[in-house]
Design an enzyme around this catalytic site. Structure first.
Site, PDB file in Angstrom:
ATOM      1  N   HIS A  17       0.834  -1.202   0.000  1.00 52.43           N
ATOM      2  CA  HIS A  17       0.000   0.000   0.000  1.00 52.43           C
ATOM      3  C   HIS A  17       0.874   1.260   0.000  1.00 52.43           C
ATOM      4  CE1 HIS A  17      -3.946  -1.949   1.218  1.00 52.43           C
ATOM      5  NE2 HIS A  17      -3.082  -2.937   1.365  1.00 52.43           N
ATOM      6  N   ASP A 113      -5.613   5.948   1.317  1.00 50.13           N
ATOM      7  CA  ASP A 113      -5.815   4.553   0.978  1.00 50.13           C
ATOM      8  C   ASP A 113      -7.279   4.181   1.205  1.00 50.13           C
ATOM      9  OD1 ASP A 113      -5.810   1.524   1.537  1.00 50.13           O
ATOM     10  OD2 ASP A 113      -3.745   1.862   0.895  1.00 50.13           O
TER      11      ASP A 113
END
Length: 465
Positions: A17, A113
């Site tokens: 991520h 995110d």
């Protein structure tokens, strides 16, 4: 005062991520944005300790900030507590950034995110536009969006543990827009639970109900690869910008582990297309039995291999290096090299690499596609089952290894990849997809045009996307 827009990027603290959002942040920075990249304090310290990466220090108009957050488990005990914990830390950080004495202009947009549902409330509280960044592929993203409907139709949770093995997972799922030939087993692994209160399942439902509130969605993919589902998503979601593969736009990354550069020298001594690269990513955990089966499968294939065995890969060995049995090490006889971590993109692009034995994390999958390499797929968790399905069944560039891995199967698939008819077909498909990926990032390619469009929107409209 500098009139540049100031984008705050908040990645989930897992390596895949972080790296994908960091690449996007660097692209925006190169296009004239001020960037504040936000880490957990512990995550930032870990990366600096392992790599000392200069890209993770403040530079001109690119700032690193940290938030004091105790992550605990990946899936939190309480969603409300989790969101509130991060929101409190975020408020503190924003107060610091918005201090009148600061030489940096105020934040004008938040890119977070997709995991961070707190960011929607944070953006609203500070009256900022919010953009969702997906480190998942579009097929996986769409799958998660429909978890709630799976429950409403009574398909999940499973009725019993027996449903894992009795063929129930072969149930066709033919109603998700843009997704064909899908079965329950091909959806992200959180569907494989018998518990209606399962934390991971409910966490993902919670997260993906939030994405309808965002101003825009950025996905690390390209149109040719996932076009059918992207068209369907465009009809139900805020504007979508496909800007991948980000690894082809930017080589900026970071690592939780110290990278071994010597493996590249070892690869230099190997023949072209002669080595299998093996890496199960930063999260997967194998049993000792699975590790042994993979090891014998690699050895018995009689092909060279480079195998990344990081600390923590084997259950119970989190604090020490994994050591294979002496018998296996003797049989390797110089054909295999084992190391703890590497610069994966450089390894995948090395001329000696013939194929990738992978867990099918989305970053690894895209990087393999970008390198034109066929894959042997052993999905472990989350979206990896979905990625594996598309690699093997739809994109024609992979073969799957069952979760209950057996050495004979590993050996036969490696031999097929290296010299079989199916292997030849996979290599041809892999090269075709590589061409598509590079076409997407060319000046007039779909991802380049989407990136330009995103940049213009952010530059011209400070208060909304």
């Amino acid at each position: 005062m500098d009139s540049k827009p100031h984008v705050m990027c908040i990645p989930f603290p897992a390596q895949g991520h972080i790296n994908s959002l960091l690449k996007l942040a660097k692209l925006l920075h190169s296009n004239g944005f001020i960037i504040t990249f936000v880490h957990n304090k512990s995550t930032h310290s870990r990366i600096l300790k392992s790599s000392g990466d200069s890209s993770l220090h403040d530079s001109h108009d690119f700032y690193i900030q940290t938030m004091e957050v105790d992550e605990g488990e990946i899936v939190p005990f309480s969603l409300a507590t989790y969101d509130n914990m991060r929101l409190i830390a975020f408020r503190s950080l924003m107060s610091k950034l918005n201090d009148p004495s600061s030489s940096v202009p105020p934040v004008t947009c938040i890119i977070s995110d997709f995991v961070f549902s707190f960011a929607y409330e944070a953006a609203a509280e500070f009256q900022l536009p919010h953009v969702t960044f997906s480190s998942l592929g579009a097929f996986s993203f769409m799958s998660f969006l429909h978890f709630k409907q799976l429950i409403e139709q009574g398909l999940i949770p499973l009725k019993s543990e027996g449903d894992l093995t009795n063929g129930y997972l072969d149930t066709p799922i033919d109603w998700i827009p843009g997704m064909k030939n899908i079965h329950l087993k091909d959806l992200p692994s959180f569907v494989r639970t018998t518990d209606p209160n399962d934390l991971a399942l409910n966490f993902m439902i919670h997260i993906f109900q939030k994405v309808f509130q965002t101003s825009a969605i950025i996905i690390n993919t390209f149109d040719d690869l996932e076009g059918t589902v992207l068209q369907a998503m465009a009809e139900m979601l805020p504007p979508i910008y496909t800007v991948g593969p980000l690894s082809l736009f930017s080589d900026h990354g970071s690592s939780f582990w110290k990278e071994d550069m010597n493996c590249l020298e070892w690869l230099d001594g190997k023949l072209p297309k002669s080595v299998i690269y093996v890496n199960f990513g930063s999260i997967a955990v194998l049993t000792k039995e699975q590790l042994t089966e993979f090891a014998w499968g690699l050895v018995d294939s009689e092909h060279d291999f480079l195998w990344i065995i990081r600390q923590g890969l084997v259950k119970g060995d989190q604090e020490s290096d994994v050591v294979l049995p002496e018998e296996i090490l003797r049989e390797m006889n110089g054909r295999g090299l084992i190391t703890s971590w590497c610069q994966q993109e450089k390894v995948l692009s090395h001329p000696s690499i013939a194929g990738f034995l992978t867990h099918n994390g989305w970053n690894s999958t895209l990087e393999s596609i970008s390198a034109g390499l066929p894959m042997l797929c052993w999905p472990y968790y989350a979206d990896q089952q979905t990625n594996c399905h598309y690699v093997c069944k739809e994109w024609g560039m992979g073969m799957e290894i069952e979760h209950d891995v057996k050495r004979e199967k590993v050996t036969s698939l490696i031999k097929e990849l290296m010299g079989g008819e199916k292997g030849k077909e996979m290599k041809e498909k892999a090269l075709e997809w590589k061409e598509c990926a590079f076409r997407a990032i060319k000046e007039d390619g779909s991802s380049s045009l989407n990136l330009d469009k995103l940049v213009k929107e952010l530059l011209q409209r400070r208060d909304a996307i």
